[in-house]
Design a protein around this motif. Sequence first.
Motif, PDB file in Angstrom:
ATOM      1  N   SER A   1       6.127  13.903 -14.016  1.00 44.65           N
ATOM      2  CA  SER A   1       7.148  13.725 -12.978  1.00 44.65           C
ATOM      3  C   SER A   1       6.568  13.055 -11.744  1.00 44.65           C
ATOM      4  CB  SER A   1       7.766  15.076 -12.609  1.00 44.65           C
ATOM      5  OG  SER A   1       6.839  15.916 -11.936  1.00 44.65           O
ATOM      6  N   VAL A   2       5.324  13.365 -11.429  1.00 47.60           N
ATOM      7  CA  VAL A   2       4.670  12.756 -10.261  1.00 47.60           C
ATOM      8  C   VAL A   2       4.465  11.257 -10.478  1.00 47.60           C
ATOM      9  CG1 VAL A   2       2.572  12.728  -8.853  1.00 47.60           C
ATOM     10  CG2 VAL A   2       3.547  14.911  -9.600  1.00 47.60           C
ATOM     11  N   VAL A   3       3.981  10.890 -11.653  1.00 51.01           N
ATOM     12  CA  VAL A   3       3.750   9.476 -11.935  1.00 51.01           C
ATOM     13  C   VAL A   3       5.067   8.713 -12.004  1.00 51.01           C
ATOM     14  CG1 VAL A   3       2.850   7.840 -13.633  1.00 51.01           C
ATOM     15  CG2 VAL A   3       1.542   9.903 -13.057  1.00 51.01           C
ATOM     16  N   GLU A   4       6.089   9.301 -12.608  1.00 49.86           N
ATOM     17  CA  GLU A   4       7.402   8.646 -12.665  1.00 49.86           C
ATOM     18  C   GLU A   4       7.920   8.346 -11.258  1.00 49.86           C
ATOM     19  OE1 GLU A   4       9.789  11.318 -14.898  1.00 49.86           O
ATOM     20  OE2 GLU A   4       8.747  10.919 -16.795  1.00 49.86           O
ATOM     21  N   ALA A   5       7.814   9.322 -10.356  1.00 45.59           N
ATOM     22  CA  ALA A   5       8.274   9.122  -8.979  1.00 45.59           C
ATOM     23  C   ALA A   5       7.452   8.063  -8.272  1.00 45.59           C
ATOM     24  CB  ALA A   5       8.213  10.448  -8.217  1.00 45.59           C
TER      25      ALA A   5
ATOM     26  N   VAL B   1       0.857  -1.183   0.000  1.00 46.40           N
ATOM     27  CA  VAL B   1       0.000   0.000   0.000  1.00 46.40           C
ATOM     28  C   VAL B   1       0.893   1.232   0.000  1.00 46.40           C
ATOM     29  CG1 VAL B   1      -1.786   1.302   1.218  1.00 46.40           C
ATOM     30  CG2 VAL B   1      -1.870  -1.200   1.195  1.00 46.40           C
ATOM     31  N   LEU B   2       0.769   2.032  -1.056  1.00 44.49           N
ATOM     32  CA  LEU B   2       1.633   3.196  -1.246  1.00 44.49           C
ATOM     33  C   LEU B   2       0.793   4.466  -1.221  1.00 44.49           C
ATOM     34  CD1 LEU B   2       4.464   3.506  -3.880  1.00 44.49           C
ATOM     35  CD2 LEU B   2       2.918   5.404  -3.430  1.00 44.49           C
ATOM     36  N   GLY B   3       1.173   5.417  -0.365  1.00 46.42           N
ATOM     37  CA  GLY B   3       0.527   6.718  -0.330  1.00 46.42           C
ATOM     38  C   GLY B   3       1.367   7.746  -1.071  1.00 46.42           C
ATOM     39  N   LEU B   4       0.756   8.414  -2.044  1.00 43.49           N
ATOM     40  CA  LEU B   4       1.436   9.464  -2.809  1.00 43.49           C
ATOM     41  C   LEU B   4       1.079  10.825  -2.226  1.00 43.49           C
ATOM     42  CD1 LEU B   4       2.793  10.923  -5.211  1.00 43.49           C
ATOM     43  CD2 LEU B   4       0.679  10.528  -6.506  1.00 43.49           C
ATOM     44  N   HIS B   5       2.095  11.541  -1.752  1.00 48.70           N
ATOM     45  CA  HIS B   5       1.902  12.915  -1.276  1.00 48.70           C
ATOM     46  C   HIS B   5       2.565  13.868  -2.256  1.00 48.70           C
ATOM     47  CE1 HIS B   5       0.401  11.873   2.778  1.00 48.70           C
ATOM     48  NE2 HIS B   5       1.197  10.834   2.656  1.00 48.70           N
ATOM     49  N   VAL B   6       1.853  14.925  -2.614  1.00 52.32           N
ATOM     50  CA  VAL B   6       2.381  15.879  -3.589  1.00 52.32           C
ATOM     51  C   VAL B   6       1.670  17.208  -3.397  1.00 52.32           C
ATOM     52  CG1 VAL B   6       0.722  15.217  -5.393  1.00 52.32           C
ATOM     53  CG2 VAL B   6       2.947  16.185  -6.044  1.00 52.32           C
ATOM     54  N   GLY B   7       2.315  18.284  -3.838  1.00 53.47           N
ATOM     55  CA  GLY B   7       1.699  19.600  -3.792  1.00 53.47           C
ATOM     56  C   GLY B   7       0.827  19.837  -5.008  1.00 53.47           C
ATOM     57  N   PHE B   8       0.858  21.026  -5.539  1.00 52.63           N
ATOM     58  CA  PHE B   8       0.000  21.360  -6.682  1.00 52.63           C
ATOM     59  C   PHE B   8       0.573  20.779  -7.974  1.00 52.63           C
ATOM     60  CE2 PHE B   8      -0.940  24.783  -3.644  1.00 52.63           C
ATOM     61  CZ  PHE B   8      -2.318  24.660  -3.574  1.00 52.63           C
ATOM     62  N   ILE B   9      -0.307  20.105  -8.724  1.00 49.84           N
ATOM     63  CA  ILE B   9       0.068  19.479  -9.992  1.00 49.84           C
ATOM     64  C   ILE B   9      -0.575  20.276 -11.123  1.00 49.84           C
ATOM     65  CG2 ILE B   9       0.078  17.327 -11.316  1.00 49.84           C
ATOM     66  CD1 ILE B   9      -0.522  15.868  -8.671  1.00 49.84           C
TER      67      ILE B   9
ATOM     68  N   VAL C   1       5.506   7.964  -1.144  1.00 47.95           N
ATOM     69  CA  VAL C   1       6.280   8.738  -2.105  1.00 47.95           C
ATOM     70  C   VAL C   1       5.988  10.207  -1.878  1.00 47.95           C
ATOM     71  CG1 VAL C   1       6.476   9.376  -4.553  1.00 47.95           C
ATOM     72  CG2 VAL C   1       6.471   6.970  -3.895  1.00 47.95           C
ATOM     73  N   LEU C   2       7.043  11.000  -1.727  1.00 48.27           N
ATOM     74  CA  LEU C   2       6.950  12.454  -1.621  1.00 48.27           C
ATOM     75  C   LEU C   2       7.435  12.996  -2.964  1.00 48.27           C
ATOM     76  CD1 LEU C   2       8.560  12.811   1.926  1.00 48.27           C
ATOM     77  CD2 LEU C   2       6.192  12.241   1.331  1.00 48.27           C
ATOM     78  N   ALA C   3       6.510  13.461  -3.794  1.00 49.14           N
ATOM     79  CA  ALA C   3       6.799  13.607  -5.218  1.00 49.14           C
ATOM     80  C   ALA C   3       7.354  14.956  -5.644  1.00 49.14           C
ATOM     81  CB  ALA C   3       5.544  13.302  -6.035  1.00 49.14           C
ATOM     82  N   ASP C   4       7.477  15.913  -4.720  1.00 48.45           N
ATOM     83  CA  ASP C   4       8.044  17.195  -5.118  1.00 48.45           C
ATOM     84  C   ASP C   4       8.771  17.827  -3.937  1.00 48.45           C
ATOM     85  OD1 ASP C   4       5.799  17.781  -3.629  1.00 48.45           O
ATOM     86  OD2 ASP C   4       5.061  19.353  -4.945  1.00 48.45           O
ATOM     87  N   ASP C   5       9.522  18.879  -4.232  1.00 47.02           N
ATOM     88  CA  ASP C   5      10.369  19.503  -3.208  1.00 47.02           C
ATOM     89  C   ASP C   5       9.569  20.050  -2.045  1.00 47.02           C
ATOM     90  OD1 ASP C   5      12.682  18.908  -4.575  1.00 47.02           O
ATOM     91  OD2 ASP C   5      12.818  20.866  -5.573  1.00 47.02           O
ATOM     92  N   VAL C   6       8.468  20.744  -2.326  1.00 43.39           N
ATOM     93  CA  VAL C   6       7.714  21.365  -1.236  1.00 43.39           C
ATOM     94  C   VAL C   6       7.129  20.314  -0.301  1.00 43.39           C
ATOM     95  CG1 VAL C   6       5.534  21.545  -2.542  1.00 43.39           C
ATOM     96  CG2 VAL C   6       6.011  23.134  -0.658  1.00 43.39           C
ATOM     97  N   THR C   7       6.714  19.185  -0.846  1.00 40.95           N
ATOM     98  CA  THR C   7       6.181  18.114  -0.011  1.00 40.95           C
ATOM     99  C   THR C   7       7.269  17.525   0.870  1.00 40.95           C
ATOM    100  OG1 THR C   7       4.469  17.594  -1.635  1.00 40.95           O
ATOM    101  CG2 THR C   7       5.001  15.880  -0.039  1.00 40.95           C
ATOM    102  N   ARG C   8       8.454  17.347   0.308  1.00 44.35           N
ATOM    103  CA  ARG C   8       9.570  16.836   1.109  1.00 44.35           C
ATOM    104  C   ARG C   8       9.955  17.826   2.213  1.00 44.35           C
ATOM    105  NH1 ARG C   8      10.760  14.599  -4.047  1.00 44.35           N
ATOM    106  NH2 ARG C   8      11.868  16.466  -4.759  1.00 44.35           N
TER     107      ARG C   8
END
Length: 235
Positions: free
Chosen positions: A193-197, A168-176, A209-216
Amino acid sequence: MKLKNAVVLVTGANRGLGQEFARQAVAAGARKVYAAARNPASINIPGVIPLQLDVTNPVDIARVAQDHPDITLLINNAGIAETGGILSPEADQMLQRQMEVNVFGPLRLSQAFAPVLAANGGGAVINVLSIASWITGPLLATYSVTKSAAWSMTNALRQELQAQQTQVLGLHVGFIDTDLTKDLEVPKVSPSSVVEATFAGLEQGAHQVLADDVTRQVHGALSGYPDIYLLPIAH
């Protein structure tokens, strides 16, 4: 979990991030990709199988689970976002609408497909979450409530599906940069880029998965700077 030869179901696959999930799953060698939407005629992605599915309709969910027992990867992507503060007169109605799609939809789909995934060796579930799972603001207050609930639900699913070896994978990301955010003047990342990550994390066995800089950055600040919760996502 490996994407090659997987059988994938993507909800909300007619646009935006869901469309990109379906495209990249085909490109990665998935054996089948079911692309689901309320109106399957709106899906135009080479190599996918369009499905009619309203994630707020338990009858639809039960039908799809019964008719497609070969699925090994469920991607709970369908979601809606409404803008407005938590004290607005419409907040309760907005929250109810978004909970149906963003929380109860993924929950019911996960419940329906858990035995399917178990029968197919475990497989995986990807839940599309958000930076809004952790911080909020007047712009997206009710949406943030639903994503916080979806995050907690994802963690509970992970624990309960561990015994059947379902990742079970949770994807966290900011604005896409999708239709959902077209009216927002904020920094955005590309769907590709979000899907690739996300798919890279899936194949590495990740649970998050933290898919962008702001989320990290926000994730890193949660323990060291508790007041991060007081900072709005956007004004």
